[in-house]
Design a protein around this motif. Structure first.
Motif, PDB file in Angstrom:
ATOM      1  N   VAL A   1     -31.709  85.323 -52.737  1.00  0.00           N
ATOM      2  CA  VAL A   1     -31.066  84.182 -52.082  1.00  0.00           C
ATOM      3  C   VAL A   1     -32.128  83.238 -51.519  1.00  0.00           C
ATOM      4  O   VAL A   1     -32.963  83.644 -50.720  1.00  0.00           O
ATOM      5  N   GLY A   2     -32.082  81.970 -51.953  1.00  0.00           N
ATOM      6  CA  GLY A   2     -33.124  81.029 -51.575  1.00  0.00           C
ATOM      7  C   GLY A   2     -34.468  81.472 -52.101  1.00  0.00           C
ATOM      8  O   GLY A   2     -35.484  81.375 -51.411  1.00  0.00           O
ATOM      9  N   GLY A   3     -34.491  81.934 -53.340  1.00  0.00           N
ATOM     10  CA  GLY A   3     -35.641  82.661 -53.891  1.00  0.00           C
ATOM     11  C   GLY A   3     -36.852  81.842 -54.251  1.00  0.00           C
ATOM     12  O   GLY A   3     -37.890  82.414 -54.614  1.00  0.00           O
ATOM     13  N   GLY A   4     -36.783  80.516 -54.188  1.00  0.00           N
ATOM     14  CA  GLY A   4     -37.960  79.692 -54.441  1.00  0.00           C
ATOM     15  C   GLY A   4     -38.564  79.930 -55.806  1.00  0.00           C
ATOM     16  O   GLY A   4     -37.895  79.819 -56.841  1.00  0.00           O
ATOM     17  N   SER A   5     -39.838  80.290 -55.826  1.00  0.00           N
ATOM     18  CA  SER A   5     -40.549  80.507 -57.097  1.00  0.00           C
ATOM     19  C   SER A   5     -40.025  81.718 -57.851  1.00  0.00           C
ATOM     20  O   SER A   5     -40.331  81.878 -59.038  1.00  0.00           O
ATOM     21  N   GLY A   6     -39.290  82.588 -57.166  1.00  0.00           N
ATOM     22  CA  GLY A   6     -38.825  83.817 -57.799  1.00  0.00           C
ATOM     23  C   GLY A   6     -39.822  84.944 -57.696  1.00  0.00           C
ATOM     24  O   GLY A   6     -39.689  85.959 -58.400  1.00  0.00           O
ATOM     25  N   ALA A   7     -40.810  84.818 -56.793  1.00  0.00           N
ATOM     26  CA  ALA A   7     -41.835  85.855 -56.682  1.00  0.00           C
ATOM     27  C   ALA A   7     -41.225  87.235 -56.467  1.00  0.00           C
ATOM     28  O   ALA A   7     -41.636  88.215 -57.102  1.00  0.00           O
TER      29      ALA A   7
END
Length: 345
Positions: free
Chosen positions: A183-189
């Motif tokens: 959730v709200g993962g940005g780059s997906g790191a």
């Protein structure tokens, strides 16, 4: 006129080093950012160099170079052997762009937005109880400029996340979960880390705004995980969340005050089926809120950048318990981070 009587002045029972430490932090730690900005660390990759050799390569004088290099050495980012400066393991692991754990993009972001961490910037944030916007004046920037700011911000977030993303999946048993919603993962790191460390995980979904998802897809491709990590464009507050049995939040709760964190926790609970798990990944205060210093300092970062603050494990545990989660646990993760996790009965 009253004459001051100085004969009874006593030396305090504690020395003044903590006062100096504040001053030294203000002037000393930026030396590391300058070393990074001047590209001193990649200069030393192939071989160690003397002070004059470094000055010649960077075209700077010995006085400033010595101050920066000595600070970096004192803090463990360089070592000095036989008059030559060389890299240390922490620098090789985190401050060379060739490293998969490169931290430098976040340092770039700090440099680019130095006004947020200035005394004036923090004072304004404290007095107004409002953050100072990233990049400044975004509404006046072109679409291309805004996308570039987004890329730089996402790169910064990725660089501080990817190492811990490889650790938290290993500290407890997640083998029963098949689909992770970041959730709200940005780059997906963290989705990338979960996919690499959890073989039973069928796939991970990065839920974020459409522009962020476009950037995240580039990171997914870098790790060749297009088959197991996907993006899902949406608004985490307004839109329905896709089905998943593992909800993950990293450095999300500290962006918001308790009412919004409570909303996210309740939305997670309502979207999970029985046996689903929530994981909150944060730097936690101790239960007494007397420290640690790192979490308190992180709250000051949030003061300048967001409307939120850091939380204690006790606070997050109470929030999960109030919503209905059970088997709530706290585990140390990587570095200063911990996870708080609970199951939906």
């Amino acid at each position: 006129m009253t004459q001051n009587n100085t004969s009874n002045i006593q030396v305090p029972q504690v020395d003044d080093r903590p006062l100096w430490d504040v001053i030294f932090a203000i002037y000393g730690y930026p030396a590391l950012l300058l070393a990074h900005r001047l590209k001193i660390f990649p200069l030393l990759v192939e071989n160690a160099r003397t002070l004059p050799e470094i000055c010649g390569a960077l075209n700077i004088q010995q006085r400033p170079a010595e101050a920066i290099l000595t600070t970096a050495t004192a803090l463990g980012f360089l070592s000095l052997q036989d008059g030559r400066y060389c890299l240390t393991p922490i620098t090789e692991a985190y401050l060379l762009e060739t490293s998969p754990n490169y931290f430098g993009f976040f340092w770039d972001m700090m440099i680019d937005n130095y006004q947020v961490s200035s005394i004036a910037g923090l004072e304004k944030a404290v007095l107004t109880d409002s953050p100072q916007a990233y990049g400044g004046g975004d509404i006046f920037k072109s679409h291309e400029e805004q996308i570039e700011l987004l890329r730089r911000f996402t790169a910064g977030m990725h660089s501080i996340s990817i190492t811990s993303a490889l650790v938290w999946p290993t500290i407890m048993d997640f083998s029963g979960h098949r689909v992770m919603l970041d959730v709200g993962g940005g780059s997906g790191a963290h989705s990338i880390g979960a996919a690499l460390r959890l073989p039973n995980l069928q796939h991970a979904l990065i839920l974020d705004f459409p522009q962020v998802c476009e950037v995240a897809e580039e990171y997914i491709a870098q790790y060749n995980l297009q088959g197991r990590v996907k993006t899902h464009a949406g608004n985490i507050w307004q839109d329905h969340w896709p089905a998943a049995d593992l909800h993950f939040f990293s450095n999300m709760y500290h962006d918001w005050l308790p009412d919004k964190c409570h909303f996210l926790t309740a939305k997670s609970f309502s979207n999970l089926d029985a046996g689903g798990r929530i994981v909150i990944h944060e730097m936690l205060y101790n239960d007494e809120k007397s420290g640690p210093f790192t979490s308190a300092a992180y709250s000051m970062i949030m003061m300048g950048w967001t409307e939120g603050r850091q939380y204690s494990g006790q606070e997050l545990t109470a929030m999960l318990d109030e919503i209905g989660f059970e088997d709530i646990q706290i585990h140390k993760a990587f570095g200063y981070h911990s996870i708080v996790t609970g199951l939906k009965p």
